[in-house]
Design a protein around this motif. Structure first.
Motif, mmCIF file in Angstrom:
data_model
loop_
_atom_site.group_PDB
_atom_site.id
_atom_site.type_symbol
_atom_site.label_atom_id
_atom_site.label_comp_id
_atom_site.label_asym_id
_atom_site.label_seq_id
_atom_site.Cartn_x
_atom_site.Cartn_y
_atom_site.Cartn_z
ATOM 1 N N UNK A 282 -20.487 -62.476 -48.135
ATOM 2 C CA UNK A 282 -19.158 -62.626 -48.722
ATOM 3 C C UNK A 282 -18.388 -61.314 -48.774
ATOM 4 N N UNK A 283 -19.064 -60.187 -48.592
ATOM 5 C CA UNK A 283 -18.425 -58.873 -48.655
ATOM 6 C C UNK A 283 -17.758 -58.509 -47.333
ATOM 7 N N UNK A 284 -16.841 -57.543 -47.358
ATOM 8 C CA UNK A 284 -16.350 -56.972 -46.103
ATOM 9 C C UNK A 284 -17.472 -56.249 -45.372
ATOM 10 N N UNK A 285 -17.431 -56.246 -44.061
ATOM 11 C CA UNK A 285 -18.426 -55.555 -43.248
ATOM 12 C C UNK A 285 -17.917 -54.170 -42.868
ATOM 13 N N UNK A 286 -18.751 -53.415 -42.156
ATOM 14 C CA UNK A 286 -18.290 -52.133 -41.622
ATOM 15 C C UNK A 286 -17.075 -52.325 -40.719
ATOM 16 N N UNK A 287 -17.093 -53.373 -39.931
ATOM 17 C CA UNK A 287 -15.980 -53.646 -39.020
ATOM 18 C C UNK A 287 -14.706 -53.938 -39.807
ATOM 19 N N UNK A 288 -14.823 -54.667 -40.907
ATOM 20 C CA UNK A 288 -13.653 -54.931 -41.745
ATOM 21 C C UNK A 288 -13.070 -53.620 -42.278
#
Length: 390
Positions: A282-288
């Motif tokens: 559910x969290x943002x990723x490194x790419x986000x």
């Protein structure tokens, strides 16, 4: 100047000196905040810590003087409240006033890699580093107590008399410790990117690359174990498998690899592990985080087609070199992780050949089927210094 002021706490005109010093410290902090840009991050953080530490020293001297003169500001809580009010008026971060350390107290280390990023408020500010010091440990505190070595070493418990099982357990336990640190550093890098800070994010990613190189070297140790010696204790593993490393999957989810049904296939997860992986999904990723930086630099990243010219642009624009450098570090993380996966598959094939793996997996064939997976395929598709396609 601040160091001289701190040394002159008993000078005849100490209150005037200290008042001027506090004003100078505040002015310096405001100037540093104004200069805060990504390419100056490390230098500014060092200066910020030095000024904050000097200011804390001066405040301590001030309270000592006031106590000797009966001044009402000798009340620490009152002084803290007044400084908090002034900080709010100036709209700058308030540096926390810590209680006096107790000799018998020492902060417990966190058991998790760090708090997850709140996807509903990804733009929140990251707390700045301060000049705080940790509470002092007891005078007789030992190396073994600090590292909790008795508990740590007690986890090394071979299930057989086979000599090489010691090596096998050590390699995998060390992996889990490094995985835990990777999660801490990757989470920090992601949060820095979401806050618009490219350089500190790159520093953390580069540390991750060094950790991944260490993991690869650690994996090479298993090459010193013959297949015959591995078979001597393999039965002790039962249904246990390296594919059941929750932290391994957490790293991949945090980086970007997010198969929709990935967690659903992991029937071996404990409730705690499942909850942690679901939070990561559910969290943002490194790419986000990286896309947030591109957006902040004025690029439209709403579609893959629009991202390609944006990625090409950061390779040519000198003003966007921090973004290009970060992109290269992300590629390095992707590559290092891929190299580790490749060698892990080769180690498994060397040890068990084409036999089925433990935990119900197909063994080496299962590992080799995922070797072409990339965290950041769009970065791989954008050659350095290339022109966007028409």
């Amino acid at each position: 100047m601040l160091g001289q002021v701190a040394a002159d706490c008993h000078a005849p005109d100490q209150e005037a000196i200290l008042s001027a010093a506090l004003q100078a410290a505040d002015t310096a902090m405001q100037a540093l905040a104004a200069l805060h840009t990504t390419d100056r991050w490390e230098r500014l953080e060092q200066l910020r810590e030095a000024v904050a530490g000097a200011r804390a020293t001066v405040l301590t001297c001030t309270m000592a003087i006031y106590r000797g003169t009966g001044h009402p500001a000798a009340d620490t809580d009152d002084m803290t409240d007044r400084h908090r009010t002034r900080a709010a008026q100036e709209q700058r971060p308030m540096r926390k006033t810590l209680p006096k350390p107790q000799a018998s107290q020492c902060p417990a280390a966190p058991t998790q890699p760090g708090p997850p990023c709140d996807s509903a408020d990804t733009a929140r500010a990251i707390p700045q580093t301060t000049g705080r010091t940790a509470p002092a440990a007891p005078a007789d505190f030992t190396y073994g107590q600090y590292l909790r070595l008795p508990a740590l070493l007690a986890q090394h418990a071979p299930a057989s008399a086979a000599h090489d099982e010691h090596l096998f357990i050590t390699v995998h336990q060390v992996h889990e410790l490094w995985f835990q640190l990777l999660l801490t550093e990757l989470s920090g890098a992601r949060d820095r990117m979401l806050a618009g800070e490219a350089q500190p994010a790159r520093i953390r990613i580069e540390r991750c690359r060094a950790i991944e190189h260490t993991l690869l070297d650690t994996l090479h140790l298993l090459d010193t174990m013959t297949p015959h010696n591995f078979l001597a204790f393999r039965g002790c593993l039962g249904t246990a498998s390296g594919a059941q490393s929750a932290q391994f999957h957490e790293i991949e989810i945090l980086s970007r690899r997010r198969d929709s049904d990935r967690i659903g296939r992991m029937g071996w997860l404990t409730p705690t592990e499942r909850a942690r992986l679901e939070e990561r999904m559910a969290e943002p990723s490194l790419w986000d985080g990286f896309l947030r930086l591109l957006t902040g630099a004025g690029h439209d990243v709403s579609t893959r087609q629009l991202r390609r010219p944006a990625l090409a642009a950061i390779t040519r624009d000198p003003d966007q070199q921090p973004l290009f450098g970060l992109a290269q570090s992300l590629l390095g993380h992707d590559q290092s992780w891929s190299l580790w996966r490749t060698h892990h598959a080769q180690v498994a094939e060397r040890q068990i050949g084409r036999r089925p793996g433990t935990g119900g997996t197909p063994g080496a064939a299962y590992l080799q089927a995922h070797l072409d997976t990339r965290f950041f395929p769009e970065l791989w598709e954008t050659p350095p210094h290339s022109d966007p396609e028409p």
